[in-house]
Design a protein around this motif. Structure first.
Motif, PDB file in Angstrom:
ATOM      1  N   PHE A   1       0.835  -1.202   0.000  1.00 54.88           N
ATOM      2  CA  PHE A   1       0.000   0.000   0.000  1.00 54.88           C
ATOM      3  C   PHE A   1       0.876   1.261   0.000  1.00 54.88           C
ATOM      4  CE2 PHE A   1      -1.983   3.170   2.874  1.00 54.88           C
ATOM      5  CZ  PHE A   1      -2.997   3.587   2.029  1.00 54.88           C
TER       6      PHE A   1
ATOM      7  N   TYR B   1       0.894   7.810  -5.935  1.00 53.99           N
ATOM      8  CA  TYR B   1      -0.178   8.801  -6.054  1.00 53.99           C
ATOM      9  C   TYR B   1       0.270  10.145  -5.468  1.00 53.99           C
ATOM     10  CZ  TYR B   1      -4.326  11.446  -4.842  1.00 53.99           C
ATOM     11  OH  TYR B   1      -5.226  12.468  -4.699  1.00 53.99           O
TER      12      TYR B   1
ATOM     13  N   HIS C   1       3.719   1.763  -1.381  1.00 52.51           N
ATOM     14  CA  HIS C   1       4.239   2.098  -2.717  1.00 52.51           C
ATOM     15  C   HIS C   1       3.150   2.706  -3.599  1.00 52.51           C
ATOM     16  CE1 HIS C   1       8.050   0.468  -1.735  1.00 52.51           C
ATOM     17  NE2 HIS C   1       7.573  -0.734  -1.505  1.00 52.51           N
ATOM     18  N   VAL C   2       1.958   2.130  -3.511  1.00 51.48           N
ATOM     19  CA  VAL C   2       0.850   2.653  -4.319  1.00 51.48           C
ATOM     20  C   VAL C   2       0.547   4.090  -3.888  1.00 51.48           C
ATOM     21  CG1 VAL C   2      -1.594   2.374  -4.905  1.00 51.48           C
ATOM     22  CG2 VAL C   2      -0.131   0.359  -4.606  1.00 51.48           C
TER      23      VAL C   2
END
Ligand SMILES: C[S@@+](CC[C@H](N)C(=O)[O-])C[C@H]1O[C@@H](n2cnc3c(N)ncnc32)[C@H](O)[C@@H]1O
Length: 241
Positions: A169, A176, A171-172
């Motif tokens: 999560f 963003y 990295h995601v």
């Protein structure tokens, strides 16, 4: 020893918020998919847990900006609230929202620097600061000021972006936050730098444990924190002993 985090130049910060004040609320809710509202609710709940809900209590919301936390504090706890901020256009927006909400004089705003709060020691039952500490030129001094104006036994509650702790999560989210958000923010606000400053300043700001230690060094008792939304944000709190 690592050098202590020093925040951005105060004048540059005031100028930046002056430039984006007209789009600030919309972008806050849009870029966070309204999670910021949930984080403010958690902040109000923590203040309730620490000082109770009383119409006789008085809270200071430092770096209050457009007043969302000041309004949430009053609605949730029925306390009187003073909002303080050094950016006039942000306070103008806050004043309009407060007038429209019909809370009368239970919320008052004052133009003031969090690094030199114009209040006597022991003035408030609770002091909050949401997404403001990271923007202070000297966060340690800001925390000292917050502690100074608290009554003995009063509570400080800090809501701030932090460091995500869930591996994939993280990295995601970082993708963003670093690449998508600055472009969206620039397109909507018309300010190319303000929404690049956001991830840059969050990256430099102390992580959860360091901020808790800073609060302890400043003299807050029972300093502690919890992660919000997997550590995208964190809530820190402590008491004036
Ligand atoms: C990211 S906004 C947060 C506003 C609001 N607390 C919220 O949750 O939406 C940061 C605010 O901190 C204010 N600020 C930054 N440094 C300050 C200082 N030294 N004294 C007073 N206000 C300051 C800015 O003017 C801005 O309104």
């Amino acid at each position: 020893m690592e050098r202590e985090y020093q925040g951005p130049d105060s004048r540059a910060v005031r100028q930046m918020f002056t430039g984006i004040a007209h789009r600030y609320d919309f972008l806050n809710h849009f870029l966070s998919a309204s999670i910021d509202r949930y984080w403010r609710r958690i902040t109000v709940n923590k203040v309730r847990e620490l000082i109770g809900a009383s119409p006789f209590a008085l809270c200071l919301d430092a770096c209050s900006g457009t007043g969302d936390l000041a309004l949430a504090l009053h609605r949730g706890l029925k306390t009187g609230v003073v909002g303080s901020d050094f950016c006039h256009p942000m306070l103008t927006r806050a004043n309009a929202k407060i007038a429209a909400s019909g809370v009368g004089n239970r919320i008052r705003n004052i133009e003031a620097d969090t690094l030199a709060l114009p209040f006597a020691p022991g003035s408030f039952d609770a002091v909050t600061i949401a997404f403001g500490l990271r923007n202070l030129e000297n966060p340690r001094l800001g925390l000292e000021e917050m502690r100074r104006v608290l009554k003995p036994g009063g509570a400080a509650v800090v809501l701030e972006f932090s460091k995500p702790i869930v591996p994939v999560f993280r990295h995601v989210f970082n993708f963003y936050f670093r690449y998508v958000l600055p472009r969206l923010g620039a397109a909507i606000s018309g300010d190319g730098t303000a929404y690049q400053y956001l991830p840059d300043s969050v990256r430099k700001f102390p992580a959860q444990i360091e901020l808790m230690e800073l609060m302890q060094e400043v003299g807050f008792k029972d300093a502690a924190y919890c992660n919000l939304s997997g550590g995208i944000a964190a809530l820190h709190w402590g008491r004036k002993g």
